[in-house]
Enzyme design. Structure first.
Site, PDB file in Angstrom:
ATOM      1  N   CYS A   1     -12.714  30.467  -7.000  1.00  0.00           N
ATOM      2  CA  CYS A   1     -11.351  29.984  -7.274  1.00  0.00           C
ATOM      3  C   CYS A   1     -11.103  30.004  -8.781  1.00  0.00           C
ATOM      4  O   CYS A   1     -10.019  30.377  -9.237  1.00  0.00           O
ATOM      5  CB  CYS A   1     -11.178  28.568  -6.749  1.00  0.00           C
ATOM      6  SG  CYS A   1     -11.511  28.345  -4.993  1.00  0.00           S
TER       7      CYS A   1
ATOM      8  N   CYS B   1      -6.190  32.355   0.405  1.00  0.00           N
ATOM      9  CA  CYS B   1      -6.876  32.786  -0.824  1.00  0.00           C
ATOM     10  C   CYS B   1      -8.339  33.092  -0.544  1.00  0.00           C
ATOM     11  O   CYS B   1      -8.888  34.087  -1.026  1.00  0.00           O
ATOM     12  CB  CYS B   1      -6.785  31.707  -1.897  1.00  0.00           C
ATOM     13  SG  CYS B   1      -5.186  31.614  -2.729  1.00  0.00           S
TER      14      CYS B   1
ATOM     15  N   CYS C   1       7.383   4.124  16.513  1.00  0.00           N
ATOM     16  CA  CYS C   1       6.331   3.354  15.840  1.00  0.00           C
ATOM     17  C   CYS C   1       6.604   3.230  14.349  1.00  0.00           C
ATOM     18  O   CYS C   1       6.635   2.129  13.797  1.00  0.00           O
ATOM     19  CB  CYS C   1       4.972   4.022  16.045  1.00  0.00           C
ATOM     20  SG  CYS C   1       4.109   3.498  17.537  1.00  0.00           S
ATOM     21  N   HIS C   2       6.796   4.389  13.686  1.00  0.00           N
ATOM     22  CA  HIS C   2       6.751   4.427  12.227  1.00  0.00           C
ATOM     23  C   HIS C   2       8.098   4.208  11.554  1.00  0.00           C
ATOM     24  O   HIS C   2       8.142   4.012  10.337  1.00  0.00           O
ATOM     25  CB  HIS C   2       6.118   5.735  11.776  1.00  0.00           C
ATOM     26  CG  HIS C   2       4.730   5.915  12.297  1.00  0.00           C
ATOM     27  ND1 HIS C   2       3.679   5.113  11.910  1.00  0.00           N
ATOM     28  CD2 HIS C   2       4.212   6.792  13.206  1.00  0.00           C
ATOM     29  CE1 HIS C   2       2.582   5.493  12.537  1.00  0.00           C
ATOM     30  NE2 HIS C   2       2.869   6.498  13.329  1.00  0.00           N
TER      31      HIS C   2
ATOM     32  N   CYS D   1      -2.725  10.645  16.670  1.00  0.00           N
ATOM     33  CA  CYS D   1      -1.539   9.932  17.153  1.00  0.00           C
ATOM     34  C   CYS D   1      -1.061  10.504  18.483  1.00  0.00           C
ATOM     35  O   CYS D   1      -0.704   9.762  19.402  1.00  0.00           O
ATOM     36  CB  CYS D   1      -0.417  10.018  16.124  1.00  0.00           C
ATOM     37  SG  CYS D   1      -0.559   8.838  14.766  1.00  0.00           S
TER      38      CYS D   1
END
Length: 257
Positions: A73, A110, A176-177, A218
């Site tokens: 990298c 990559c 829920c959120h 979830c």
């Protein structure tokens, strides 16, 4: 004319003050805000945060030449500091792949296309470590989500999934959120579901994992069939959640219960 200038200036100042006063307060909360002080302290201490082990492995990968191209990298991108801000803008539309992708997919592209290296399995330690290391370079930066037709379409698809009832429990993410955030389930506070800390170390996993792993958890929790890693549905959910959290600061690597 001379007397009107102060009056106009006062009027503009008054209008600006009124507009500022009427601006709604940002009530969004990171999962960090709902944790105990002890867990918060672990996340904030770079030596105590268990994810430090994954970051060290990610840094080693960054500097290791691999694949048929024999490149690292660092050979292409230089120092890790060049990655600052990158994680804050993904998912994004990639012109080379002609698709909306997340950070994991970009890193994997990559790795396979430029380095000629094998693609590690999703959620493998090597794959998560490099993503966490790259994302860590953007810690403290605000999440951004560019207005772009392809990305906007993915965000809209993610919003539909977020609000769709699913599984045998017939429950949506939003119920829920959004609707029940701040309440407690089995003694644990229900978070608003902002992806500010991913990849995160979760005590439940005893490991660092990605946002897609958490989303699959979830979905399993509501007894729905989880979407596959890297699927358009997963990318759409990520894109929507990042747009929903735009302006909030990245914490990578977070710590969660």
């Amino acid at each position: 004319m001379i007397m009107r200038k102060p009056v106009a200036a006062l009027l503009l100042a008054s209008m600006a003050a009124a507009a500022f006063a009427q601006a709604p307060a940002d009530t969004r909360r990171s999962g960090f805000d709902d944790m105990s002080p002890a867990l918060q302290a672990i996340q904030m201490d770079d030596f105590a945060n268990p994810a430090a082990l994954w970051l060290a492995e990610g840094e080693a990968q960054w500097n290791t030449r691999t694949g048929s191209a024999g490149k690292s990298c660092a050979d292409c991108h230089g120092t890790p500091a060049t990655m600052r801000g990158v994680a804050a803008r993904f998912p994004a539309f990639d012109t080379t792949l002609a698709n909306v992708i997340d950070l994991d997919a970009k890193i994997d592209d990559c790795r396979t296309r430029r380095q000629g290296a094998a693609s590690p399995p999703h959620e493998s330690r090597a794959r998560v470590a490099l993503e966490a290391f790259v994302a860590h370079q953007s810690r403290g930066m605000p999440i951004t989500s560019a207005a772009e037709p392809h990305l906007d379409a993915s965000v809209a698809a993610g919003a539909r999934i977020f609000r769709q009832r699913m599984g045998q429990i017939d429950l949506s993410c939003a119920q829920c959120h959004d609707e029940r955030a701040g309440r407690h389930l089995a003694g644990t506070a229900i978070p608003q579901g902002h992806p500010t800390g991913y990849p995160v170390y979760r005590s439940e996993w005893q490991a660092v994992g990605t946002l897609q792993r958490r989303l699959r958890n979830c979905l399993s929790g509501v007894r729905a069939q989880p979407y596959a890693f890297g699927s358009p549905e997963m990318i759409a959910l990520e894109a929507f959640l990042m747009r929903r959290a735009a302006g909030m600061k990245l914490e990578t690597p977070g710590v969660r219960p």
